[in-house]
Design an enzyme around this catalytic site. Structure first.
Site, PDB file in Angstrom:
ATOM      1  N   ASP A 184      -7.170  -2.516  -6.257  1.00 46.71           N
ATOM      2  CA  ASP A 184      -8.409  -2.024  -5.654  1.00 46.71           C
ATOM      3  C   ASP A 184      -8.142  -0.577  -5.262  1.00 46.71           C
ATOM      4  O   ASP A 184      -7.766  -0.278  -4.136  1.00 46.71           O
ATOM      5  CB  ASP A 184      -8.771  -2.882  -4.441  1.00 46.71           C
ATOM      6  CG  ASP A 184     -10.085  -2.481  -3.797  1.00 46.71           C
ATOM      7  OD1 ASP A 184     -10.818  -1.668  -4.389  1.00 46.71           O
ATOM      8  OD2 ASP A 184     -10.381  -2.955  -2.692  1.00 46.71           O
ATOM      9  N   ASP A 198       0.852  -1.186   0.000  1.00 40.90           N
ATOM     10  CA  ASP A 198       0.000   0.000   0.000  1.00 40.90           C
ATOM     11  C   ASP A 198       0.883   1.230   0.000  1.00 40.90           C
ATOM     12  O   ASP A 198       1.951   1.239   0.632  1.00 40.90           O
ATOM     13  CB  ASP A 198      -0.931   0.016   1.222  1.00 40.90           C
ATOM     14  CG  ASP A 198      -2.101   0.970   1.033  1.00 40.90           C
ATOM     15  OD1 ASP A 198      -3.185   0.509   0.627  1.00 40.90           O
ATOM     16  OD2 ASP A 198      -1.932   2.182   1.254  1.00 40.90           O
ATOM     17  N   CYS A 210     -14.938   0.568  -5.223  1.00 38.92           N
ATOM     18  CA  CYS A 210     -16.254   0.518  -4.587  1.00 38.92           C
ATOM     19  C   CYS A 210     -17.022   1.779  -4.990  1.00 38.92           C
ATOM     20  O   CYS A 210     -17.627   2.443  -4.156  1.00 38.92           O
ATOM     21  CB  CYS A 210     -16.157   0.361  -3.073  1.00 38.92           C
ATOM     22  SG  CYS A 210     -15.158   1.596  -2.234  1.00 38.92           S
TER      23      CYS A 210
END
Length: 391
Positions: A292, A251, A345
């Site tokens: 993502d 990340d 999302c």
């Protein structure tokens, strides 16, 4: 605390939130300061604040304003609660309603559609273009609390056994159709993290649509798989539980992964955590790269309604630019014949299919193998997934 005192606390917190303070920090500080508030009071106040944020525009319409007082009044009317039962003027309760506040508002059915569906005006056209006929049911789902969903670690336990163990612990639960490891906790999920199931890594909190996304990835044993935007590591753990694969987690903000080693140990999984900025490149190439990416979160605004009102046009444009950069980086890490999985999302095309179309137009050697969209409420949050194959 009485229901009226809880309403008064929520009013103060909503007013503080409107001045710019993060809602989670406000709730945490209030809970620490309000020593008289029991756990049920803290949950009730939190639920009230979040319900207002989910339905901020419709509550404002019904309450005649945007102050915390007006929004709580409007929420009472939306939920069929008699306002005079809360606005009593008694100790620790909001003051009684004024004459103007007692006037009946225009029916919510008369409000513009973005108000009825609690959506920002500046994002309305994008939502209409992206969702089409699914617009109203999708946005309506975001106005209500999202369910508490767990993922059963199917590498170590069947879903049926997990359901039986949850029932023994006094928690009602049901399986989610079409998502093999997903279980919705019905009613209060109190004590979930105190169960042996949780402590032993047999269940993890994870939205059902997020689980469905991982199940759609082309994973087979022996693969090297990179979770490029791992965050807390929910998808890292879910992928590792699906097949005997080597999972790498990275990340851009390594602090987001601070709980991943503990969660992975509990689940009996050993992902390779890559905190250094260029570590993914050093270990490349990979059979599958999951990106993502950071996004508006519009598909998950039932869980994080604050994001709906904090997002700005400039911030949104910066997110889209960041997504393009991550997508290009992810593509370079995939081995020939491997797969790139791009996920958000978000409900909006500019973050989803438009990004994929741009990559395919600018880069040769890629084919779109799979594209899926999950809308809010079926089976969980709103998600988008595109899987591309490298020649």
């Amino acid at each position: 605390m009485t229901p009226a005192a809880r309403a008064a606390a929520a009013i103060e917190l909503i007013d503080a939130w409107a001045e710019g303070a993060p809602v989670e920090r406000l709730l945490t500080n209030w809970a620490r300061a309000a020593r008289y508030a029991g756990s049920s009071d803290r949950r009730a106040v939190r639920d009230l604040v979040f319900d207002v944020l989910r339905r901020r525009r419709s509550a404002g319409w019904m309450g005649g304003g945007e102050s915390g007082r007006a929004l709580v009044l409007g929420l009472c009317r939306l939920e069929g609660i008699a306002p005079d039962s809360l606005f009593t003027g008694a100790a620790h309760a909001p003051a009684p309603l004024s004459g103007i506040e007692r006037e009946s508002p225009a029916p919510l059915a008369d409000a513009p559609l973005p108000v009825r569906l609690d959506w920002p005006d500046w994002l309305w056209e994008a939502a209409v273009a992206s969702l089409g006929e699914a617009l109203e049911p999708a946005l309506e789902a975001l106005r209500h609390r999202a369910p508490v969903t767990v993922r059963v670690n199917l590498a170590r336990m069947s879903r049926e056994e997990a359901l039986a163990r949850l029932a023994e612990a006094g928690l009602a639960a049901r399986p989610v159709h079409g998502v093999s490891g997903a279980v919705v906790i019905e009613g209060e999920a109190r004590g979930l993290k105190g169960l042996d199931l949780w402590r032993d890594g047999l269940i993890e909190l994870q939205d059902a649509a997020s689980q469905a996304l991982v199940e759609a990835l082309p994973l087979v044993p022996g693969m090297r798989v990179l979770d490029l935007c791992a965050g807390g590591g929910g998808k890292t753990l879910a992928m590792a539980a699906r097949a005997e694969i080597a999972v790498f987690a990275h990340d851009a903000h390594p602090a987001r992964m601070r709980d991943l080693p503990r969660r992975a140990s509990r689940a009996g999984i050993a992902p390779r955590i890559l905190p250094e900025p260029k570590a993914p490149e050093r270990h490349a190439p990979y059979d599958v790269v999951l990106a993502d990416v950071p996004c508006s979160g519009s598909g998950a605004w039932a869980r994080n309604p604050e994001g709906k009102w904090r997002l700005t046009r400039d911030g949104f444009e910066q997110l889209v630019a960041t997504q393009r950069g991550i997508l290009a980086r992810a593509a370079a890490l995939v081995r020939p014949g491997g797969a790139l999985a791009y996920a958000t999302c978000s409900l909006l095309d500019s973050e989803n299919r438009d990004q994929i179309a741009r990559l395919l137009a600018r880069s040769t050697g890629w084919t779109l193998e799979q594209e899926r969209r999950w809308l809010p409420g079926a089976p969980g949050d709103g998600f988008y997934l595109a899987v591309l194959r490298k020649a």
